[in-house]
Each structure stands twice: as structure tokens, then as C-alpha cells.
Design a protein around this motif. Structure first.
Motif, mmCIF file in Angstrom:
data_model
loop_
_atom_site.group_PDB
_atom_site.id
_atom_site.type_symbol
_atom_site.label_atom_id
_atom_site.label_comp_id
_atom_site.label_asym_id
_atom_site.label_seq_id
_atom_site.Cartn_x
_atom_site.Cartn_y
_atom_site.Cartn_z
ATOM 1 N N PRO A 17 -2.408 6.225 -3.988
ATOM 2 C CA PRO A 17 -3.863 6.033 -4.140
ATOM 3 C C PRO A 17 -4.698 7.307 -4.221
ATOM 4 O O PRO A 17 -5.910 7.206 -4.301
ATOM 5 N N TYR A 76 -0.199 -8.473 3.171
ATOM 6 C CA TYR A 76 -1.089 -7.318 3.133
ATOM 7 C C TYR A 76 -2.468 -7.690 2.590
ATOM 8 O O TYR A 76 -3.476 -7.170 3.022
ATOM 9 N N LYS A 104 0.834 -1.200 0.000
ATOM 10 C CA LYS A 104 0.000 0.000 0.000
ATOM 11 C C LYS A 104 0.870 1.251 0.000
ATOM 12 O O LYS A 104 2.024 1.201 0.374
ATOM 13 N N ASN A 105 0.263 2.344 -0.419
ATOM 14 C CA ASN A 105 0.986 3.608 -0.452
ATOM 15 C C ASN A 105 2.325 3.420 -1.157
ATOM 16 O O ASN A 105 3.372 3.837 -0.659
ATOM 17 N N CYS A 106 2.271 2.757 -2.283
ATOM 18 C CA CYS A 106 3.481 2.445 -3.022
ATOM 19 C C CYS A 106 4.184 3.742 -3.430
ATOM 20 O O CYS A 106 3.627 4.539 -4.179
ATOM 21 N N THR A 107 5.361 3.950 -2.917
ATOM 22 C CA THR A 107 6.068 5.203 -3.183
ATOM 23 C C THR A 107 7.129 5.001 -4.268
ATOM 24 O O THR A 107 7.598 3.872 -4.488
ATOM 25 N N MET A 130 -2.838 -1.970 1.260
ATOM 26 C CA MET A 130 -3.666 -2.896 0.490
ATOM 27 C C MET A 130 -3.626 -2.583 -0.996
ATOM 28 O O MET A 130 -4.474 -3.010 -1.750
ATOM 29 N N THR A 131 -2.633 -1.830 -1.378
ATOM 30 C CA THR A 131 -2.610 -1.394 -2.770
ATOM 31 C C THR A 131 -2.499 -2.550 -3.747
ATOM 32 O O THR A 131 -3.261 -2.617 -4.705
#
Lengths: 325, 600
Positions: free
Chosen positions: B519, B93, A41-44, B1-2
Motif C-alpha cells: 500500500p 478482514y 492487507k499488506n499483500c506481499t 484491509m487491502t
């Protein structure tokens, strides 16, 4: 013969090298970054750069390809572990080692292909030759019509219907599944019987039509007529001369089909929830998993090339007039 | 959760390919009354929306409440679509792995779902859900007696410290980053600078951030208040790793279990077998059971396959279920309409909220965004996802599964799911913006094609000049995830990581996080939203914070209008007639695996 095999093997290696380069470089034309598979998540951008480094994707593509090819012959070291030759790397998606994964999936694909081939050869060649032998009769028309219908069928259509009829609704047969033959031969047979039959449907039609037409041609050849004129029985002439002569185009077709099937019967595997090479190929494409995709692609291509060589070599045994040079 | 969302969002649309336009209570074979289906849905919705509390030591004491009628023994067969990519807690995740982790791994806290449907965050390895001091900046946990890894080694504070510190190592890229960011007090990936190699070269986090004064005590010192810490510690990504057996990257394939089950065998992409962990002590666990002897999990079962097998309820299918597969949308009318099958179902919400994003880098005029919001119909999306069993109309961006959920419909989309194209046209006319060009990017799946046509038609009716642009499903999120993408509107979905709005509003609407693949797909950068996020994050009272998040949600929805919320995702799940203890769990977004048993 030896010179033939050496020459064809070298040619095959060149073909495989070309396929590997083509696939590898083409992969990077896809507008999808495989780093995103592991980015959470929040892939930077920093995290993507880190994953690129972890996966070796930060190097120029030709350098990556060079390392990949070296790995196949000499092995490589990865942070996940050492990878001995032939090293096809580790999956981008789940870090599975590619070569052991392919070997793990291959027995199912081999079983599926072998059973399917037996079924469609027996039924297809049998029906085709019977139709040729009884040309113009009801038997000929019947098998020709049936093959026409079967050739228009698709596995993804027939499979669910067969499952509904034999498994879900009437519970005549067990759910298709793969059990290694070494563990349970009966379970292996019963578990794959439905997939074999369904897989063979589309192939059977082709072999029926091919064997019928080639056999009809052969039966009109001069040497067959001569044999008959010499007083040999129809059955003897049919199997001793005509059948053998009709085999060349069938063997050609069979060689290609075996190579393709061993490379993965994707639709059959999907229809029956079987995890073979075909499934692996589709998953690796959907996940843009380059190492697995390359491994499956090269493995499948190698099988197709190999069976082409075998077919070419087999011509000499089938028809003494053919000389390998 | 991407990653999950990337795959799931694409899949959700793909799954809906060819979805039937179901009516609210469906049709089908008969036998199930409308009241039956509505009762089941209402009961589930009520359970979803109840407030989640943080449990004390009494609530955190094992064993877990007995499941009525449960019997030990037997084998359950699970038919799953996807194999498990990650088994290392630090890399977990996605929902299906988080769900499996409830059987394998334990963290400092966990969720307890009682027989009345109430969720409580309780101590799992810890004696309670956490002791808060220093206005929410310091959280202290004490490990229970008798908690062990599968090899019988006691779990100590050293293992917890190790599990936290290894999250900073470069090979951990997939798991959640909240804890690391909270400790480092940074956004993005800068937290890695705090401990660049993790604990593997002898470095450790300073005592000013993480203290383990004895074998039982763990103290987190966060630079800022973190009232959601009990939720955070329940994430599978923060479960314990055996420090003595940490094999770094290889741990992902062979983790050491601390939960009631351990892995007997795993063939990636084919099958997995779980057996009882004999070193798990039920007296230490307030949430889990160990009724089933063996879980036999096989992969590659698409929803139509698992649904047909479970509907047939023949042979082995009687003791089968799918942990994560929903009922195939094409079979939903039959499942819902056949009493004997419908009684073998559970349903509930998923954490995802769908929206049609407006690219605010391109659509800067608020009047145009207002007109878009009014004109866009949400009904086509609802229908494409399987209607009432696959979706529910959304009034805002906050899901009913989040604590303190307040029902609202500020844009009137729940009341008017067909949209109001007349009102939209008036806004455009008054603003002199008729025939404004809109490039609508949609995912090229059957469902995407279906609902995008209806939405484009509605926009044309409202006076927009709409160009539809299809994007391949496998690269859809890569393309809309670019900050400089050329599209005006496109669909996305987002799911909370725990039942708090903290994991929804900041990642999706904080303008300071805009980046490629981040996101914030609408590229919202509103000073008021940014400052409100900072203010609400500092509120330590969860009830007050939830209230403030909802006020901010209303501001975003009606004043900023970065898009239109479309639906809350839901799912219906089916199981065999000899599977007992089946309950839908909102937190794991699927069947609760910890209560299952076999009716032998």
C-alpha cells in the motif's frame, strides 16, 4: 434422425472445447492477478506466491487447462475437498464449488426464462398474427406502432419505473423475489410476475414484428391461395397452412432466445436483485473468478448449442418438406 | 484491509458514478431544516473523535447496557450488496464481514459503545482488555467463566492457542497478519516460517511466545513492545475458532459461533439466516444483545435498490435495513430533505482517507511535488463522493476516527479545496520547471472521469503539461500497485484497521515495505520517516504515541509531500420505521448490529 443428432452432438462438443480453451487462455490476458482476491492487507509477493500455489496458478497455463478439462470428466481433488465429475473446480473468490453453485442458481433463471417466454410468445405472436390477419387496418397499425416503441425500450429503464409505480409508490404489488415453485406456487408466480412482464417487453416487440411479416409472406404463398380457392374457411387456412409455415423463422429465433435466456438474463436479474445465472456470470467477471467464469460460460454455451440442435430437429416436425440429412 | 480497499476503493468511485453535486445541507422535498442535518453530523463527528480507552474488569462484565425501548423477538431483514466471502475468523478482514462477525464470533477483546457514544475496548471472552507487563511486551488474558461455543462446549485457552497457531497455516491468506508478525518479530510473510503447517501436524508455538498454563490463561510474549494489543485482539480476524471442530478450509463455510447468533443457513450469493445462539450467555458479554429472533439477510441489493425499498417503508421494508449499504448518492437529496425519511438515518465516518499519490520514483523534485500539492483541487473528489454526506475535506492522512485525532490543515487544502494554481505556477516558474509533463492515471468510472477532468484542468492552469490516462476500474489497483508503474500521479485510499495511527503511517509510508501491490503507492522511502516509525512504535503510552504520529503526519504532509490528502470518507445509512436501536458504529464502519431490535 439418430445420425443427425450424433453428428450435431459431436459438433457441439468440439464447439464447447474450443470455447473452453479460448476462454481459459484469454483469461490470463487480463492484467489482474486473481491471487489478490485472497491476499489481505499488506499483500506481499510471498503471500501472492503462496496463493498461486494454493490455487494451482503456479503451473504453466496449458497444464492448468489440461487439469481443468480432466476434472470435468474424471473429477479432481482440491484442498477444500474432493470434487466429483463433472468438476468445474472451486471459486477463486469464495471457494464455492462451481457446479453445485450453477445448479443452485439455475432454477431461478429457468423460472424467469420460462415465464418470460410464455408472456412474450403469447403477446408477441398473438399481436403479430392479429396484425397480419388484419393487415392495413387500425389493428395492424396499432400493434406495429406499439412493437416499434417496445423494441426501443430497455429493461434497465422500464424495470425501475414499473417498480416505482407498482411497488414503491403505490404498493399495488409485492417486491419481486424468487420463491421455489415447490415451496409456494402462488409466491413463485406473484414474485416473478413483474420481472416476467418487464423481461418480455423487449422480446415481445421482436416476435410481433417477426410473426407479422412471416405470416404476411405465408398468406401470399401459392398453397395458401390454393386452399382458399378450394373454399376452405379463412380461419382454417390461417391456422392450418399459413401459421404452420410461418413458424420456422420464429422457432429459429425462439431457440436462440431460450438458450440465451437460460444462460442468464443478466440485466433483468440485476434490475430486480435476483440471484440467477446471469448475476453469477457478471460477478465472476467482475471478480476475475476463473473457475466460476469458466463454469458459467460453458453452461451457457452448452444451452445455446443444445437449443440450436433442438431447433434444427424441430424443423422436420414443423415443415415436412425439411429432411434432416 | 487491502482486499477490501481494492474492491471498496474501486467501488467507492463506482458508487459515486453519477453522483449529484450536493450542497452541504442539500435540497429536496423540504421538511428537514439545516440545523437538523448539521446537529446530526456534529453529534456524529464528536462521537467519532472521542478518545477510546482500554476497559478494566468492571467495564468488561456483562450483560451489556440495555438499549432504551428494546423489545425481544421478531425478524429483521437485511438488504446487502455483497455476499460474505469469508466466515472463518482467520480469513476475515473486510468491513462487511467484520460487521457480521460481531454477531457470530467473539475474541479476547471487543469494542463497547455505550449510550453516551463512548467507545471502550473491553474484555470479551477475557475478563479485561489485557494485563500488560514487561514494558508492553507481555500481555496476559484470563477467560471468563461460562463462555461457550454454539454447541455448548466451553471455550478454553486451548482454543485460543489453536486459533492463533492456525493463522500460520498456508491456507490462511486473507486475514490480518499483525499478531503473527508481532510474535515472529518479522515483516511481510516471513512469520510463516515460525510454524509452517500451523498446529495441524502437532507443532506449536514455543512458550517463549505463547503460554497457556491452564484452561483459562493465555500469555503473549512479544519480542518488542506492542501497546496496541487490546485493539488487535478485538479484530474479527483474531476471534476464537473451535479447535475440536476446525475443518481448515471448510471452516470458512461453516464456522462454529461463539457470539449471540449462529448461522442457520447460508446460500453464498443469495441469502443467509441467523438465529439465536442459545449457548451465548449475556452475563458474559458487555457489548452485545440478542433482541432479534432472526436475521434474514439477502444479497445482490445495489445501493439504489436498497435505498428505494427503505425509502418506501412499505410492508417488509419497515423491518428492513442494510448493514453495509450506504444511501444511494442520487437519492441523498430526497433522503436528507424529507423529514420522515431523514429521521430514519444514521451517518458517520468510514476509516478511509483518500489521497492523490505522487509517484516518488518518478517525481523526485520536491519543488514539483510542492507545486502539484498546491495546484490540485480536492473539491471535485468531495463532490464526486456525494459531498458532505459522502466525504469531508482532509487536512492530513490521519482520519478523525483514530484515537487522539488532531485537526490540522498544513497544506491548506481544507481552507482552499479549489487549490491554488497561481502559487503553484510561481513555484514552477521560479524552479524553471514550467510545462513539466505529468501522467495522471485515473480510474475509469463516471466519478473518476468527472474529478480527473477538473484536477487535470487545474494542473494545466498551474503550468503542468498533463496527460490523463484512464485505467479500468477492475484492474486499477493492480496497475498503480506496481512499483515500476509508469504513472506520475493517481488516487488511492487507505483505512485504519483499528483506531490507532499504527495501522496507517507504517503501511502507507514505511519505505522498507515497498513492493508490488503493497500500500505504499507513492513509493515513499524517507530515512527520517522510517526511523520515526520505529521510534514511535516503541512508545507504550498510547496518548504520547498518538501525539508523535500526528507530528510525523505533519512532516510527511508538508516536508516530504508524497501526495495530497483529499477526503475522509463518510456514509449515510437508512433503515425501516420498525427497526429499533440503530446506532452508527465507527469501528465497524456501519450500523452497530449488536443493539438492533424490532418495534413490533
Amino acid at each position: 434422425m439418430l445420425r443427425f443428432l450424433v453428428r450435431r452432438t459431436l459438433g457441439a462438443l468440439v464447439i464447447l472445447l474450443f470455447i473452453s480453451a479460448f476462454t481459459y487462455f484469454l483469461f490470463f490476458a487480463i492484467p489482474h492477478d486473481p491471487a489478490l482476491l485472497s491476499c489481505g492487507k499488506n499483500c506481499t509477493p510471498d503471500n501472492i506466491a503462496l496463493i498461486h500455489r494454493n490455487l494451482g496458478l503456479d503451473e504453466p497455463i496449458p497444464v492448468q487447462y489440461f487439469h481443468y478439462m480432466v476434472g470435468i470428466f474424471a473429477g479432481r481433488h482440491f484442498s477444500v475437498g474432493d470434487c466429483s465429475a463433472p468438476c468445474f473446480g472451486y471459486s477463486f473468490a469464495n471457494s464455492d464449488p462451481v457446479w453445485p453453485t450453477i445448479l443452485n442458481r439455475f432454477p431461478l433463471t429457468l423460472s424467469l426464462a420460462a415465464g418470460g417466454i410464455v408472456v412474450f410468445l403469447l403477446v408477441g405472436l398473438g399481436a403479430g398474427m392479429l396484425a397480419a390477419w388484419r393487415r392495413g387496418t387500425f389493428i395492424d397499425k396499432f400493434f406495429s406502432s406499439v412493437s416499434l416503441v417496445l423494441s426501443s425500450m430497455q429493461i434497465y429503464f422500464v424495470g425501475p419505473i414499473v417498480l416505482a409505480l407498482l411497488v414503491y409508490n403505490n404498493q399495488i404489488m409485492d417486491q419481486p423475489k424468487y420463491v421455489p415453485i415447490s415451496e409456494d406456487p402462488v409466491g413463485w408466480f406473484s414474485g416473478l410476475l413483474i420481472p416476467w412482464c418487464v423481461l418480455s417487453i423487449i422480446f415481445t416487440a421482436g416476435y410481433t414484428r417477426m410473426s407479422r411479416s412471416t405470416m404476411i409472406d405465408q398468406l401470399q404463398e401459392e398453397h395458401v391461395r390454393t386452399a382458399r380457392a378450394k373454399g376452405m374457411s379463412s380461419r382454417y387456412v390461417f391456422f392450418r397452412y399459413a401459421w404452420r409455415g410461418s413458424l420456422i423463422p420464429i422457432v429459429t429465433m425462439l431457440g436462440l432466445d431460450i438458450g440465451t435466456l437460460l444462460g442468464g438474463a443478466m440485466i433483468t436479474e440485476f434490475t430486480f436483485s435476483l440471484a440467477g445465472i446471469g448475476r453469477l456470470a457478471v460477478d465472476s467477471v467482475l471478480r476475475t473468478d476463473l473457475p466460476m467464469l469458466m463454469g458459467v460460460m460453458l453452461f451457457s454455451a452448452a444451452l445455446i448449442v443444445l437449443f440450436n440442435i433442438i431447433v434444427d430437429a424441430a424443423y422436420a416436425f414443423i415443415d415436412p418438406r425439411v429432411r434432416l440429412s | 484491509m487491502t482486499v477490501y480497499m481494492r474492491r471498496t476503493k474501486a467501488t467507492l468511485v463506482a458508487v459515486a458514478a453519477g453522483a449529484l453535486m450536493l450542497t452541504a445541507c442539500s435540497s429536496g422535498g423540504g421538511g428537514t431544516s439545516k440545523n437538523d442535518t448539521k446537529d446530526k453530523q456534529d453529534q456524529n463527528a464528536k462521537q467519532q473523535q472521542s478518545q477510546i480507552t482500554f476497559g478494566d474488569a468492571a467495564a468488561s462484565t456483562g450483560p451489556a447496557e440495555e438499549v432504551p425501548g428494546a423489545k425481544p423477538g421478531g425478524t429483521l431483514h437485511a438488504l446487502e450488496r455483497d455476499s460474505y466471502t469469508h466466515l472463518d475468523p482467520g480469513q476475515i478482514y473486510v468491513s462487511n464481514e467484520g460487521q457480521l462477525a460481531t454477531l457470530l464470533h467473539r475474541g479476547l477483546t471487543t469494542y463497547k459503545l455505550d449510550s453516551k457514544g463512548k467507545y471502550t475496548v473491553v474484555g470479551d471472552l477475557a475478563t479485561d482488555s489485557g494485563k500488560e507487563t514487561d514494558a508492553g511486551k507481555t500481555w496476559t488474558y484470563t477467560l471468563k467463566d461460562g463462555v461457550k461455543f454454539e454447541d455448548g462446549t466451553p471455550i478454553t485457552s486451548k482454543d485460543i492457542r489453536w486459533s492463533v497457531e492456525r493463522l500460520f497455516a498456508p491456507f490462511i491468506t486473507n486475514g490480518p497478519a499483525y499478531l503473527q508478525q508481532w510474535l515472529a518479530n518479522t515483516a511481510g510473510s516471513d512469520y510463516r516460517k515460525l510454524l509452517p503447517d500451523g498446529p495441524y501436524k502437532g507443532a506449536h508455538l514455543p512458550d517463549s511466545l505463547l503460554q497457556t498454563p491452564d484452561a483459562k490463561t493465555i500469555v503473549f510474549h512479544f519480542p518488542t513492545a506492542q501497546p496496541d494489543t487490546p485493539y488487535l485482539m478485538a479484530m474479527a480476524g483474531y476471534a476464537v475458532v473451535d479447535s475440536a471442530k476446525d475443518t481448515k478450509e471448510k471452516y470458512d463455510k461453516a464456522p462454529v459461533a461463539s457470539g449471540p447468533y449462529k448461522i442457520k443457513s447460508f446460500e453464498s450469493g443469495k441469502s443467509m439466516t441467523l438465529v439465536k445462539n442459545t449457548n451465548w450467555d449475556p452475563k458474559t458479554d458487555p457489548a452485545r444483545h440478542q433482541y432479534v429472533d432472526t436475521f434474514d439477510i439477502t444479497f445482490n441489493h445495489q445501493a439504489p435498490d436498497s435505498t428505494k425499498r427503505l425509502m418506501s417503508d412499505a410492508g417488509e421494508n419497515q423491518t428492513s435495513l442494510s448493514f453495509a449499504n450506504a444511501v444511494d448518492t442520487k437519492s441523498t437529496p430526497t433522503v436528507v430533505g424529507t423529514a420522515s425519511i431523514f429521521k430514519r438515518t444514521v451517518s458517520g465516518y468510514q476509516p478511509f482517507v483518500g489521497q492523490i499519490n505522487f509517484n516518488m520514483k518518478k517525481i523526485t523534485d520536491l519543488q514539483i511535488r510542492k507545486a502539484l500539492a498546491l495546484a490540485i483541487p480536492t473539491k471535485p473528489v468531495w463532490q464526486a463522493l456525494g459531498a458532505s454526506y459522502g466525504a469531508e475535506y482532509a487536512g492530513g492522512y490521519i482520519s478523525p476516527t483514530l484515537a487522539g485525532y488532531q485537526k490540522s490543515d498544513p497544506l491548506g487544502k481544507v481552507a482552499k479545496p479549489d487549490g491554488d494554481q497561481v502559487a503553484a505556477k510561481k513555484i514552477l516558474t521560479d524552479a524553471g520547471k514550467l510545462n513539466t509533463k505529468i501522467t495522471y492515471a485515473y480510474i475509469n468510472t463516471a466519478a473518476g472521469q468527472e474529478y480527473s477532468v477538473a484536477i487535470a484542468d487545474a494542473l494545466k492552469k498551474a503550468g503542468f503539461d498533463v496527460q490523463r490516462k484512464d485505467l479500468p476500474s477492475d484492474t486499477y489497483y493492480d496497475l498503480i500497485g506496481k512499483v515500476d508503474n509508469p504513472y506520475d500521479i493517481y488516487a488511492s485510499a487507505w483505512g485504519a484497521d483499528w483506531p490507532s495511527t499504527l495501522t496507517v503511517i507504517p503501511p502507507v509510508f514505511d519505505g522498507r515495505t515497498i513492493a508490488d501491490q503493497a500500500p505504499n503507492y507513492s513509493h515513499v522511502n524517507d530515512p527520517k520517516i522510517n526511523s520515526e516509525i520505529d521510534r514511535i512504535k516503541a512508545i507504550t503510552d498510547p496518548v504520547k504515541a498518538a501525539d508523535e504520529w500526528f507530528k510525523l503526519n505533519a512532516y510527511i504532509t508538508t516536508d516530504v509531500i508524497p501526495g495530497v490528502p483529499t477526503v475522509f470518507y463518510k456514509q449515510l445509512q437508512l433503515f425501516g420505521s420498525k427497526v429499533g436501536g440503530v446506532v452508527y458504529n465507527n469501528v465497524t464502519s456501519g450500523i452497530d448490529l449488536t443493539k438492533l431490535f424490532v418495534n413490533q
